[in-house]
Motif scaffolding. Structure first.
Motif, PDB file in Angstrom:
ATOM      1  N   PRO A 449     -45.502  -2.311 -24.184  1.00 20.75           N
ATOM      2  CA  PRO A 449     -45.370  -1.904 -22.785  1.00 20.75           C
ATOM      3  C   PRO A 449     -46.102  -0.586 -22.544  1.00 20.75           C
ATOM      4  CG  PRO A 449     -43.246  -2.523 -23.709  1.00 20.75           C
ATOM      5  CD  PRO A 449     -44.200  -2.448 -24.854  1.00 20.75           C
ATOM      6  N   PRO A 450     -46.568  -0.335 -21.328  1.00 22.89           N
ATOM      7  CA  PRO A 450     -47.304   0.902 -21.032  1.00 22.89           C
ATOM      8  C   PRO A 450     -46.425   2.136 -21.229  1.00 22.89           C
ATOM      9  CG  PRO A 450     -47.581  -0.716 -19.279  1.00 22.89           C
ATOM     10  CD  PRO A 450     -46.495  -1.230 -20.156  1.00 22.89           C
ATOM     11  N   THR A 451     -47.024   3.203 -21.757  1.00 23.61           N
ATOM     12  CA  THR A 451     -46.355   4.504 -21.882  1.00 23.61           C
ATOM     13  C   THR A 451     -47.019   5.465 -20.914  1.00 23.61           C
ATOM     14  OG1 THR A 451     -45.915   4.100 -24.233  1.00 23.61           O
ATOM     15  CG2 THR A 451     -45.768   6.376 -23.452  1.00 23.61           C
ATOM     16  N   PRO A 452     -46.353   5.819 -19.795  1.00 21.68           N
ATOM     17  CA  PRO A 452     -46.987   6.678 -18.790  1.00 21.68           C
ATOM     18  C   PRO A 452     -46.874   8.160 -19.153  1.00 21.68           C
ATOM     19  CG  PRO A 452     -44.833   6.009 -18.031  1.00 21.68           C
ATOM     20  CD  PRO A 452     -45.029   5.346 -19.358  1.00 21.68           C
ATOM     21  N   ASN A 453     -47.741   8.972 -18.544  1.00 22.52           N
ATOM     22  CA  ASN A 453     -47.603  10.420 -18.692  1.00 22.52           C
ATOM     23  C   ASN A 453     -46.597  10.934 -17.668  1.00 22.52           C
ATOM     24  OD1 ASN A 453     -49.079  10.069 -16.351  1.00 22.52           O
ATOM     25  ND2 ASN A 453     -50.570  11.690 -16.795  1.00 22.52           N
ATOM     26  N   LYS A 454     -46.357  12.235 -17.671  1.00 23.13           N
ATOM     27  CA  LYS A 454     -45.349  12.807 -16.778  1.00 23.13           C
ATOM     28  C   LYS A 454     -45.704  12.598 -15.313  1.00 23.13           C
ATOM     29  CE  LYS A 454     -43.619  16.384 -19.936  1.00 23.13           C
ATOM     30  NZ  LYS A 454     -43.447  17.839 -20.151  1.00 23.13           N
ATOM     31  N   ALA A 455     -46.992  12.696 -15.004  1.00 25.77           N
ATOM     32  CA  ALA A 455     -47.418  12.551 -13.607  1.00 25.77           C
ATOM     33  C   ALA A 455     -47.406  11.097 -13.160  1.00 25.77           C
ATOM     34  CB  ALA A 455     -48.810  13.137 -13.424  1.00 25.77           C
ATOM     35  N   GLY A 456     -47.353  10.185 -14.091  1.00 30.89           N
ATOM     36  CA  GLY A 456     -47.330   8.775 -13.746  1.00 30.89           C
ATOM     37  C   GLY A 456     -48.661   8.212 -13.301  1.00 30.89           C
ATOM     38  N   ASP A 457     -49.759   8.955 -13.540  1.00 29.31           N
ATOM     39  CA  ASP A 457     -51.077   8.473 -13.095  1.00 29.31           C
ATOM     40  C   ASP A 457     -51.931   7.948 -14.244  1.00 29.31           C
ATOM     41  OD1 ASP A 457     -51.543  10.839 -14.375  1.00 29.31           O
ATOM     42  OD2 ASP A 457     -52.713  11.763 -12.762  1.00 29.31           O
ATOM     43  N   THR A 458     -51.397   7.964 -15.449  1.00 29.50           N
ATOM     44  CA  THR A 458     -52.128   7.469 -16.620  1.00 29.50           C
ATOM     45  C   THR A 458     -51.137   6.840 -17.592  1.00 29.50           C
ATOM     46  OG1 THR A 458     -53.692   9.310 -16.394  1.00 29.50           O
ATOM     47  CG2 THR A 458     -53.775   8.048 -18.447  1.00 29.50           C
ATOM     48  N   SER A 459     -51.520   5.721 -18.192  1.00 25.13           N
ATOM     49  CA  SER A 459     -50.655   5.044 -19.164  1.00 25.13           C
ATOM     50  C   SER A 459     -51.452   4.669 -20.401  1.00 25.13           C
ATOM     51  CB  SER A 459     -50.038   3.776 -18.559  1.00 25.13           C
ATOM     52  OG  SER A 459     -49.199   4.091 -17.471  1.00 25.13           O
ATOM     53  N   VAL A 460     -50.726   4.564 -21.507  1.00 27.16           N
ATOM     54  CA  VAL A 460     -51.333   4.164 -22.777  1.00 27.16           C
ATOM     55  C   VAL A 460     -50.686   2.865 -23.234  1.00 27.16           C
ATOM     56  CG1 VAL A 460     -51.718   4.767 -25.184  1.00 27.16           C
ATOM     57  CG2 VAL A 460     -51.839   6.538 -23.434  1.00 27.16           C
ATOM     58  N   ILE A 461     -51.518   1.899 -23.611  1.00 28.98           N
ATOM     59  CA  ILE A 461     -51.054   0.599 -24.101  1.00 28.98           C
ATOM     60  C   ILE A 461     -51.617   0.395 -25.502  1.00 28.98           C
ATOM     61  CG2 ILE A 461     -51.072  -1.892 -23.702  1.00 28.98           C
ATOM     62  CD1 ILE A 461     -51.758  -1.210 -20.742  1.00 28.98           C
ATOM     63  N   THR A 462     -50.777  -0.058 -26.423  1.00 29.35           N
ATOM     64  CA  THR A 462     -51.240  -0.354 -27.779  1.00 29.35           C
ATOM     65  C   THR A 462     -51.415  -1.859 -27.936  1.00 29.35           C
ATOM     66  OG1 THR A 462     -50.098   1.570 -28.682  1.00 29.35           O
ATOM     67  CG2 THR A 462     -50.720  -0.159 -30.233  1.00 29.35           C
ATOM     68  N   VAL A 463     -52.594  -2.237 -28.415  1.00 30.69           N
ATOM     69  CA  VAL A 463     -52.928  -3.652 -28.612  1.00 30.69           C
ATOM     70  C   VAL A 463     -53.174  -3.887 -30.098  1.00 30.69           C
ATOM     71  CG1 VAL A 463     -54.529  -5.513 -28.042  1.00 30.69           C
ATOM     72  CG2 VAL A 463     -53.976  -3.772 -26.324  1.00 30.69           C
ATOM     73  N   VAL A 464     -52.490  -4.866 -30.654  1.00 26.05           N
ATOM     74  CA  VAL A 464     -52.665  -5.201 -32.071  1.00 26.05           C
ATOM     75  C   VAL A 464     -53.564  -6.431 -32.180  1.00 26.05           C
ATOM     76  CG1 VAL A 464     -51.532  -5.853 -34.219  1.00 26.05           C
ATOM     77  CG2 VAL A 464     -50.411  -4.250 -32.652  1.00 26.05           C
ATOM     78  N   PRO A 465     -54.736  -6.289 -32.785  1.00 30.53           N
ATOM     79  CA  PRO A 465     -55.635  -7.443 -32.951  1.00 30.53           C
ATOM     80  C   PRO A 465     -55.126  -8.394 -34.026  1.00 30.53           C
ATOM     81  CG  PRO A 465     -56.794  -5.332 -33.192  1.00 30.53           C
ATOM     82  CD  PRO A 465     -55.335  -5.050 -33.288  1.00 30.53           C
ATOM     83  N   LYS A 466     -55.692  -9.578 -34.026  1.00 23.71           N
ATOM     84  CA  LYS A 466     -55.329 -10.567 -35.035  1.00 23.71           C
ATOM     85  C   LYS A 466     -56.012 -10.290 -36.358  1.00 23.71           C
ATOM     86  CE  LYS A 466     -55.598 -15.581 -35.902  1.00 23.71           C
ATOM     87  NZ  LYS A 466     -56.072 -16.873 -35.350  1.00 23.71           N
ATOM     88  N   ASP A 467     -57.247  -9.764 -36.292  1.00 21.23           N
ATOM     89  CA  ASP A 467     -58.040  -9.586 -37.507  1.00 21.23           C
ATOM     90  C   ASP A 467     -58.130  -8.113 -37.898  1.00 21.23           C
ATOM     91  OD1 ASP A 467     -59.204 -12.400 -37.999  1.00 21.23           O
ATOM     92  OD2 ASP A 467     -59.586 -12.061 -35.871  1.00 21.23           O
ATOM     93  N   ARG A 468     -58.663  -7.880 -39.088  1.00 24.25           N
ATOM     94  CA  ARG A 468     -58.722  -6.524 -39.624  1.00 24.25           C
ATOM     95  C   ARG A 468     -59.697  -5.659 -38.827  1.00 24.25           C
ATOM     96  NH1 ARG A 468     -62.573  -5.665 -44.006  1.00 24.25           N
ATOM     97  NH2 ARG A 468     -64.062  -7.371 -44.128  1.00 24.25           N
ATOM     98  N   PRO A 469     -59.529  -4.334 -38.911  1.00 21.73           N
ATOM     99  CA  PRO A 469     -60.306  -3.436 -38.048  1.00 21.73           C
ATOM    100  C   PRO A 469     -61.818  -3.612 -38.140  1.00 21.73           C
ATOM    101  CG  PRO A 469     -58.545  -2.249 -39.156  1.00 21.73           C
ATOM    102  CD  PRO A 469     -58.559  -3.613 -39.738  1.00 21.73           C
ATOM    103  N   ALA A 470     -62.349  -3.827 -39.351  1.00 20.10           N
ATOM    104  CA  ALA A 470     -63.800  -3.873 -39.518  1.00 20.10           C
ATOM    105  C   ALA A 470     -64.401  -5.257 -39.293  1.00 20.10           C
ATOM    106  CB  ALA A 470     -64.169  -3.382 -40.926  1.00 20.10           C
ATOM    107  N   SER A 471     -63.599  -6.203 -38.814  1.00 23.44           N
ATOM    108  CA  SER A 471     -64.102  -7.572 -38.660  1.00 23.44           C
ATOM    109  C   SER A 471     -64.909  -7.740 -37.385  1.00 23.44           C
ATOM    110  CB  SER A 471     -62.928  -8.557 -38.653  1.00 23.44           C
ATOM    111  OG  SER A 471     -62.161  -8.396 -37.479  1.00 23.44           O
ATOM    112  N   VAL A 472     -65.758  -8.756 -37.389  1.00 19.83           N
ATOM    113  CA  VAL A 472     -66.545  -9.087 -36.200  1.00 19.83           C
ATOM    114  C   VAL A 472     -65.624  -9.547 -35.072  1.00 19.83           C
ATOM    115  CG1 VAL A 472     -68.329 -10.626 -35.298  1.00 19.83           C
ATOM    116  CG2 VAL A 472     -68.541  -9.712 -37.619  1.00 19.83           C
TER     117      VAL A 472
END
Length: 727
Positions: A449-472
Motif C-alpha cells: 500500500p502507498p506510504t504518504p509523506n506528512k504533507a500528503g502530496d507524495t507517496s512511496v510504493i514498494t513493488v516486488v518483481p518476480k525475477d532477480r534484480p539483474a535479470s532481463v
C-alpha cells in the motif's frame, strides 16, 4: 619537438641533483598534503538526467531525513526443518535482534519488525528484518557495520540460520595485492629484458614516485573535490601501468644510443628527443581517453577520468626529466655486465623481434588472416552482450551476502532481493490508481500500500518483481511500469538505478568511442604524417577490444571456463565495462603503437625501404613492447583472484585486451598490413602535409643539434662525466 626534448633531456642529465631534488620535494609535499587533509567521505553518486535520480531527488525534498538513497541491510532468518519462524522462541530471538539493531548505531534510519511488516514467508520457514540507514554504504562507520554483524551473530543458535545481505556490508574491495604482484612480475621482466638490476630498477622507482605524487595529491584534494576512493584506485592502476611503460621506453632507447657509441649525456638527450616524443604523444592519447569520460555525464566518472589523466601527465613529465637525471647517477651500470665487459656485441645475431618481422614480411597475408579471423571468432560472443550491475547473487557462496540472497530467493522468490521503489508525485487517489495499474502488469509478485509523506502530496510504493534484480525480465518490468504510469510516477531504488546507469553507459558508448578514436586519429596523423597508419591503428584497437569483450561475455555471462577463473554465478556484464575497457586499453594500445611504429617511421624517413623499416622497428622495439605488455598483463591478472565479481571481471577483461592488442594486433596485424601497403602506408596528401604541424617525432633535427651540443658542452656542467661505455 624532438629538438626541445633533446635539450630538456641533456639539461636534466647535467643538473640531475636539482631535478631529483625537485621530484623528491614534490613527493614529500604531496605526502604531507595527504596526511594533513581532512578525511574524505564517500563521493556522492548521482546519474543526472535519469528517472531514478529524479525520484531520489524528489524523495530528499518530500521525505527529508528519510535517507532515500541510504544503505540497506536484511538480516535473514531460516528456521530448522519442521519448525517455523512464528514459533515463540524464534520470534523472541528475532525481536531481540530488532531491538539490538535500533540501539546499535546512530546512523540507523529505521528497522522493520518482520512480524508487523509482513516479512515472513508463506510457509513460515523464513523471515527477514529490514534495516535502512541515513547514509550510503561507503559512509557507514566501522562501528555501525560491526553492530550489524554482531546482531546477526548473536541470533545464531537454537538451530536458526542467520545471514546478512544488502549493501550495508559493502566495502571497497581490498587493493594492494594485485599491485604488489604486478610490481614483482615487472621487476623480473625488466631484469630479464635489460640484464641489469639498475636499468630494471629505474622504471619501477620512477613509476612508484609518480603514483605516489598522483595518489597523494588526490587524497589531499578528496574532501574538497568530493573524490571517492575508487578515484585513487583507478589513478594508481593507470599511473603504475603507464609509468613503467614510459620509463621503459626511455631507458631502452638510452641503452641503444650508448650501443652506437654516443656519450652518456648525448645519449640521454637523444633518448628524450626520440623515445620521449613517442612518450608525449602516447601520453596524450591516454589523457584524451580518460578526460573523454566526461562525455558520459556521470560526475563520479568525470572526476575519476580527470584525476587519472593527471597521474598520466605526471608519468610523462617524470619520464622526460627524472629518468635522464637518474641515468646520470647510474653511470655505466645501466647496461648489463656482459655489455660493460665487452662480452656481448650489438648486432651479433638477429634478435627475436628481427626474426619475427622477417617472417611476417614473407607471409603477410597468412599472418593477417590468422590474426583477424582469430580475434573475430573470439569476438562473436560480444554480440550477445547483456549489461547490468552484478548483485549479491554473483558473489561466492562463502559470503554471508550470497547466502542471504539464496535464503530470500528460496523463501520469498528472487525478486525480494531487489524490490522497486515507486514514487508518486500526487495525492492518495493518484497513489491508489498507480497501485492498481502496477498490479495488472506481468512479472509483479507483490505491491505494498502507498506510504504518504506528512504533507500528503507524495507517496512511496514498494513493488516486488518476480525475477532477480539483474535479470532481463526485471528490466522489462521497470520499463513497463514507466510506460503504464504517467510522468508523475517515478521508479527508483537500487535495481532501477542500476538499470538506468546501464542504459546511460550504453547510450554514451558510441559518442565516447567516436570522440576518443577521432581525436587520437588526428593526433596520430600528426605523429606519423600518414592517413592509413592511424586508420589501421584505430581499427586494430577496435578489433582487440571487441574480442576482449567477447571473452568476457563467454566467461562471465555464458560461464565458459568459469570454474577456472572462480566464476560461481553467471550474470550480466558490468555496465561500465565496455567504456572502461575502451578508455584504459585504448591508451595502452596507443602506447605500443606509437613506440613501435615511430621507430619504423624514423627508419623510413632516414631512407630505409618499407620492409627494412618494419624490421628496424621490431629489432629495436619488439623486446620493449613485449616486456611492457607482459608487465601490464601481470598487473591486471593480479585482480582476477579477487572475491569481488566486478574486480575479477575488470582484471580479466583488461588482461585479455592487452594480450590481444599487444601480441596479435601490434605484433602481427600491424606489420602484416604495413608490409602489404608498402610505400602507400606513409602516404599523405600534399595539401594536408602543408597544413599539419611538423612535430619532428623522428628526430630529423637532432643531427645538427647533437653536433652543436657536443662542441658547446666542453666546459659545461658534467663535461667530465662523458666517458664512453664499452658495448
Amino acid at each position: 619537438m624532438a629538438t626541445f626534448l633533446y635539450k630538456l633531456g641533456r639539461a636534466a642529465f647535467r643538473r640531475r641533483r636539482l631535478v631529483a631534488l625537485i621530484w623528491v620535494a614534490l613527493l614529500a609535499l604531496a605526502g604531507v598534503g595527504a596526511a594533513t587533509a581532512p578525511a574524505a567521505t564517500s563521493a556522492s553518486f548521482s546519474i543526472p538526467g535519469t528517472e531514478a535520480q529524479r525520484a531520489f531527488d524528489l524523495l530528499e525534498e518530500r521525505f527529508p531525513g528519510a535517507g532515500a538513497d541510504g544503505a540497506t541491510a536484511r538480516v535473514v532468518f531460516k528456521a530448522p526443518d519442521g519448525q517455523k519462524m512464528t514459533d515463540p522462541a524464534h520470534k523472541a530471538k528475532v525481536q531481540d535482534v530488532v531491538a539490538d539493531l535500533k540501539s546499535g548505531s546512530d546512523q540507523i534510519a529505521r528497522v522493520t519488525d518482520p512480524y508487523t511488516g509482513r516479512a515472513v514467508s508463506r510457509d513460515g520457514s523464513t523471515a527477514y528484518v529490514s534495516v535502512a540507514y541515513e547514509v550510503n554504504a561507503m559512509e557507514l562507520t566501522d562501528d555501525t557495520r560491526e553492530a550489524l554483524k554482531k546482531a546477526g551473530h548473536d541470533a545464531q543458535g537454537k538451530g536458526l540460520t542467520v545471514e546478512i545481505g544488502g549493501d550495508a556490508l559493502q566495502t571497497m574491495p581490498e587493493t594492494g595485492t594485485g599491485e604488489i604482484i604486478g610490481v614483482i612480475v615487472a621487476g623480473v621482466v625488466l631484469v630479464i629484458t635489460f640484464g641489469s638490476l639498475v636499468a630494471a630498477g629505474l622504471p619501477l622507482l620512477t613509476a612508484i614516485i609518480g603514483v605516489g605524487i598522483g595518489v597523494s595529491t588526490i587524497t589531499a584534494l578528496a574532501s574538497a573535490l568530493d573524490l571517492g576512493s575508487t578515484t585513487s584506485t583507478l589513478a594508481m592502476m593507470i599511473g603504475l601501468a603507464v609509468g613503467i611503460d614510459y620509463a621503459l621506453f626511455i631507458v631502452s632507447r638510452y641503452r641503444a644510443e650508448l650501443a652506437e657509441g654516443r656519450e652518456r649525456e648525448d645519449a640521454a638527450g637523444r633518448a628524450a628527443g626520440t623515445a620521449g616524443s613517442a612518450v608525449v604523444f602516447a601520453g596524450l592519447t591516454v589523457v584524451i581517453a580518460l578526460v573523454g569520460l566526461a562525455v558520459v555525464n556521470i560526475p563520479m566518472l568525470t572526476k575519476m577520468g580527470f584525476a587519472a589523466a593527471g597521474t598520466v601527465v605526471i608519468a610523462v613529465l617524470i619520464a622526460l626529466t627524472l629518468i635522464p637525471a637518474l641515468l646520470g647517477f647510474a653511470g655505466g651500470r645501466v647496461v648489463g655486465r656482459k655489455e660493460r665487459k665487452g662480452l656481448k656485441k650489438a648486432g651479433e645475431k638477429p634478435n627475436a623481434g628481427t626474426r619475427w618481422a622477417r617472417f611476417v614480411l614473407r607471409r603477410p597475408v597468412m599472418v593477417l588472416l590468422v590474426g583477424v579471423l582469430g580475434l573475430g571468432a573470439i569476438a562473436v560472443p560480444a554480440a550477445s552482450l547483456e549489461m547490468g550491475l552484478p548483485d549479491d547473487g554473483v558473489k561466492p557462496v562463502s559470503t554471508s551476502e550470497r547466502r542471504a540472497y539464496d535464503l530470500l530467493s528460496d523463501g520469498f522468490g528472487p525478486g525480494f532481493n531487489g524490490p522497486l521503489m515507486v514514487v508518486v508525485d500526487g495525492d492518495r487517489a493518484a497513489a491508489d490508481a498507480t497501485v492498481g495499474k502496477i498490479k495488472g502488469l506481468d512479472g509483479v509478485v507483490a505491491v505494498t500500500p502507498p506510504t504518504p509523506n506528512k504533507a500528503g502530496d507524495t507517496s512511496v510504493i514498494t513493488v516486488v518483481p518476480k525475477d532477480r534484480p539483474a535479470s532481463v525480465e526485471t528490466e522489462e518490468l521497470v520499463k513497463n511500469i514507466r510506460a503504464a504510469t504517467g510522468d508523475d510516477v517515478l521508479v527508483t531504488g537500487a535495481t532501477a538505478m542500476n538499470i538506468d546507469f546501464s542504459q546511460k553507459m550504453n547510450d554514451a558508448l558510441l559518442p565516447y568511442l567516436a570522440l576518443v578514436v577521432g581525436l587520437a586519429f588526428l593526433l596520430l596523423t600528426v605523429v606519423f604524417r600518414s592517413i592509413l597508419v592511424p586508420l589501421k591503428a584505430a581499427l586494430g584497437f577496435l578489433l582487440s577490444v571487441v574480442a576482449a569483450l567477447g571473452a568476457v561475455v563467454a566467461v562471465f555471462q555464458w560461464g565458459w571456463l568459469g570454474g577456472l577463473f572462480g566464476v560461481e554465478q553467471t550474470g550480466p556484464i558490468m555496465s561500465m565495462m565496455p567504456i572502461f575497457m575502451v578508455g584504459v586499453v585504448f591508451g595502452l594500445a596507443m602506447d605500443y603503437e606509437v613506440f613501435l611504429v615511430t621507430r619504423m617511421r624514423e627508419s623510413y624517413v632516414h631512407g630505409a625501404r618499407p620492409g627494412e623499416a618494419i624490421v628496424t622497428g621490431f629489432r629495436h622495439g619488439a623486446r620493449v613492447v613485449t616486456a611492457a605488455a607482459v608487465i601490464m598483463i601481470a598487473v591486471f591478472s593480479g585482480f582476477i583472484g579477487s572475491s569481488e565479481q566486478m574486480v575479477k571481471m575488470i582484471g580479466f577483461g583488461l588482461a585479455v585486451a592487452v594480450l590481444f592488442d599487444a601480441f596479435v594486433v601490434r605484433m602481427a596485424i600491424v606489420p602484416a598490413v604495413l608490409a602489404l601497403l608498402g610505400h602507400t602506408a606513409w602516404w599523405l596528401p600534399k595539401w594536408l602535409d602543408r597544413v599539419l604541424p611538423n612535430v619532428d617525432v623522428e628526430g630529423e633535427g637532432l643531427a645538427k643539434t647533437s653536433a652543436d651540443a657536443g662542441r658547446d658542452s666542453g666546459s659545461g656542467p658534467g663535461s667530465g662525466e662523458r666517458e664512453l661505455v664499452k658495448v
